[in-house]
Design an enzyme around this catalytic site. Structure first.
Site, mmCIF file in Angstrom:
data_model
loop_
_atom_site.group_PDB
_atom_site.id
_atom_site.type_symbol
_atom_site.label_atom_id
_atom_site.label_comp_id
_atom_site.label_asym_id
_atom_site.label_seq_id
_atom_site.Cartn_x
_atom_site.Cartn_y
_atom_site.Cartn_z
ATOM 1 N N ASP A 151 11.690 15.215 -1.477
ATOM 2 C CA ASP A 151 11.332 16.568 -1.972
ATOM 3 C C ASP A 151 11.560 17.390 -0.776
ATOM 4 O OD1 ASP A 151 8.911 15.896 -0.656
ATOM 5 O OD2 ASP A 151 7.785 16.034 -2.653
ATOM 6 N N GLU A 202 11.085 9.058 -2.052
ATOM 7 C CA GLU A 202 10.151 10.331 -2.391
ATOM 8 C C GLU A 202 10.638 11.731 -2.164
ATOM 9 O OE1 GLU A 202 6.058 9.349 -1.258
ATOM 10 O OE2 GLU A 202 6.271 7.524 -1.412
ATOM 11 N N GLU A 254 2.957 3.275 4.427
ATOM 12 C CA GLU A 254 2.395 3.979 5.443
ATOM 13 C C GLU A 254 1.599 3.572 6.636
ATOM 14 O OE1 GLU A 254 0.659 7.203 3.180
ATOM 15 O OE2 GLU A 254 2.625 7.917 2.267
ATOM 16 N N ASN A 292 7.419 0.866 2.809
ATOM 17 C CA ASN A 292 7.675 2.384 2.655
ATOM 18 C C ASN A 292 6.877 3.412 3.409
ATOM 19 O OD1 ASN A 292 8.841 4.235 0.762
ATOM 20 N ND2 ASN A 292 6.631 4.582 -0.048
ATOM 21 N N HIS A 338 10.168 13.354 2.637
ATOM 22 C CA HIS A 338 9.441 14.646 2.266
ATOM 23 C C HIS A 338 9.726 15.706 3.354
ATOM 24 C CE1 HIS A 338 7.123 12.832 -0.817
ATOM 25 N NE2 HIS A 338 6.537 12.017 0.051
HETATM 26 O O1 G3I Z 1 -6.740 12.058 -11.948
HETATM 27 C C1 G3I Z 1 -7.629 12.910 -11.184
HETATM 28 C C2 G3I Z 1 -8.485 13.862 -12.244
HETATM 29 O O2 G3I Z 1 -9.006 13.214 -13.017
HETATM 30 C C3 G3I Z 1 -9.209 14.785 -11.317
HETATM 31 O O3 G3I Z 1 -9.680 15.895 -12.019
HETATM 32 C C4 G3I Z 1 -8.327 15.613 -10.286
HETATM 33 C C5 G3I Z 1 -9.207 16.457 -9.453
HETATM 34 O O4 G3I Z 1 -8.663 16.601 -8.111
HETATM 35 O O5 G3I Z 1 -7.824 14.486 -9.469
HETATM 36 C C6 G3I Z 1 -7.048 13.667 -10.079
HETATM 37 O O6 G3I Z 1 -6.683 12.817 -9.261
HETATM 38 C C7 G3I Z 1 -5.472 13.014 -8.188
HETATM 39 C C8 G3I Z 1 -4.235 12.507 -8.505
HETATM 40 O O7 G3I Z 1 -3.072 13.036 -7.619
HETATM 41 C C9 G3I Z 1 -3.628 12.626 -9.797
HETATM 42 O O8 G3I Z 1 -3.228 14.115 -10.134
HETATM 43 C C10 G3I Z 1 -5.898 12.974 -6.991
HETATM 44 O O9 G3I Z 1 -7.076 13.989 -6.790
HETATM 45 C C11 G3I Z 1 -4.801 13.205 -5.999
HETATM 46 O O10 G3I Z 1 -5.246 12.945 -4.473
HETATM 47 C C12 G3I Z 1 -3.471 12.450 -6.312
HETATM 48 O O11 G3I Z 1 -2.627 12.921 -5.294
HETATM 49 C C13 G3I Z 1 -1.571 12.127 -5.394
HETATM 50 C C14 G3I Z 1 -1.629 11.634 -3.694
HETATM 51 O O12 G3I Z 1 -0.275 10.820 -3.547
HETATM 52 C C15 G3I Z 1 -2.469 10.925 -3.441
HETATM 53 O O13 G3I Z 1 -2.613 10.174 -2.321
HETATM 54 C C16 G3I Z 1 -0.099 12.782 -5.771
HETATM 55 O O14 G3I Z 1 -0.152 13.029 -7.049
HETATM 56 C C17 G3I Z 1 1.019 11.960 -5.229
HETATM 57 O O15 G3I Z 1 2.132 12.704 -5.499
HETATM 58 C C18 G3I Z 1 0.839 11.344 -4.057
HETATM 59 O O16 G3I Z 1 1.950 10.686 -3.615
HETATM 60 C C19 G3I Z 1 2.221 10.073 -2.377
HETATM 61 C C20 G3I Z 1 2.858 8.854 -2.349
HETATM 62 O O17 G3I Z 1 2.103 7.847 -3.252
HETATM 63 C C21 G3I Z 1 2.860 8.233 -0.798
HETATM 64 N N1 G3I Z 1 3.683 9.043 -0.037
HETATM 65 C C22 G3I Z 1 3.127 10.676 -0.127
HETATM 66 C C23 G3I Z 1 2.939 11.158 -1.407
HETATM 67 C C24 G3I Z 1 2.520 12.507 -1.326
HETATM 68 O O18 G3I Z 1 1.218 12.677 -0.723
#
Ligand code: G3I
Length: 301
Positions: A236, A234, A127, A168, A205
């Site tokens: 969806d 990715e 990105e 990516n 996406h």
């Molecule tokens: O693990 C913590 C947990 O301990 C805490 O209690 C909770 C509270 O918010 O957060 C948890 O972490 C989260 C993590 O996902 C695991 O669930 C983060 O806040 C959250 O920001 C994170 O989101 C991820 C996101 O990337 C962050 O940028 C998504 O799961 C993930 O699907 C998403 O994936 C990205 C790709 O890497 C890049 N392209 C876009 C895609 C979608 O945004």
């Protein structure tokens, strides 16, 4: 048949999914994971904040768990991701200049060395392009100099010469978009100058059937013509319309170098897009109409 087996029958393609380490103890989850998919991408566990939470202190427990599960299930692993403006640990967020450049190089080298031989493709840079205008996104990494992306790729090649190195990004599906053209120009330039790059990931996406870019196949084939593999990394789609899912698969199958289709999660309840039901399985693990559409396209498209 299954998504992975049907993709494999199409010239050895893979059909992958994002995986979360915390769900590997959920047997409903792993049953679908191991039955349907022949590749995985750790959803968060290989990101910079996960693997280097303190500078030069590396933690691989969750990522190793995913890799071990994948190896046991015969699935290939896509590493995600080594250099990104987002999900940087606090120490990196506050860094700049040559110190940040050195930290990026060290991070890539250390992480790729740890996983050497176990990762088929790495999303080396994620990105890096701005949402509009076709130029680079502002970030602390970009501020270290425009050459940060090629330095990342050269570092990655030296760390694990057998891994395929990918760029990516999202919203690069529409061939007419300035962002798509910006990334295309970078890849063309890298190939012309011998900067090591093997593949380009299109996150894909999509927000619904009507947002499906009719020139998606042109995008995939144009990048492939530069001499890189193209991956749907990715996938969806809001509300999982069967038509749009079918089109994505057919457009990939039409391009010989489109070798990987990966969805960003298994069940709707696993998706980062909560409430949008964008995936191929219901929250209770049942196959959706979009699943059947994808499988049919893989078998007959
Ligand atoms: O693990 C913590 C947990 O301990 C805490 O209690 C909770 C509270 O918010 O957060 C948890 O972490 C989260 C993590 O996902 C695991 O669930 C983060 O806040 C959250 O920001 C994170 O989101 C991820 C996101 O990337 C962050 O940028 C998504 O799961 C993930 O699907 C998403 O994936 C990205 C790709 O890497 C890049 N392209 C876009 C895609 C979608 O945004």
């Amino acid at each position: 048949t299954t998504l992975g087996a049907s993709a494999a029958a199409r010239d050895g393609r893979v059909f992958g999914t994002a995986v979360a380490a915390g769900k590997l103890s959920d047997s409903a989850y792993t049953t679908i994971l191991d039955r349907e998919f022949n590749a995985v991408t750790p959803e968060n566990e290989m990101k910079i904040d996960a693997t280097e939470p303190q500078q030069n202190v590396f933690t691989y427990t969750n990522a190793d768990r995913i890799v071990a599960h994948a190896v046991a299930a015969g699935q290939k692993v896509r590493g995600h991701t080594l250099a990104w403006h987002s999900q940087q640990p606090g120490w990196m967020q506050s860094m700049s200049g040559s110190a940040l450049r050195s930290a990026m190089i060290n991070h890539i080298t250390q992480v790729m060395t740890h996983f050497k031989g176990k990762i088929t493709w790495w999303d080396v840079v994620n990105e890096a392009y701005a949402d509009s205008g076709g130029g680079r996104r502002s970030s602390n990494l970009q501020s270290t100099g425009n050459d940060w992306i090629e330095v990342a790729f050269k570092t990655a090649r030296a760390a694990d010469p057998n891994a395929k190195l990918c760029y990516n990004d999202y919203n690069t599906d529409n061939w007419s978009a300035a962002k798509t053209q910006g990334v295309y120009s970078m890849v063309k330039d890298f190939k012309a100058r011998g900067v090591p790059i093997d593949c380009v990931g299109f996150q894909t996406h999509l927000t619904g059937g009507s947002s499906y870019p009719s020139n998606y196949r042109t995008t995939l084939s144009s990048f492939a013509a530069l001499g890189v593999d193209v991956h749907i990394t990715e996938l969806d789609i809001t509300n999982a319309p069967t038509g749009a899912y079918t089109s994505v698969v057919n457009d990939c199958l039409a391009v010989a170098r489109c070798t990987d289709i990966t969805v960003w999660g298994i069940r709707d309840s696993d998706s980062w897009r909560s409430g949008e039901s964008p995936l191929l399985f219901t929250s209770s693990g049942a196959k959706k109409a979009a699943y059947t559409a994808v499988l049919t396209a893989l078998n007959n498209g």
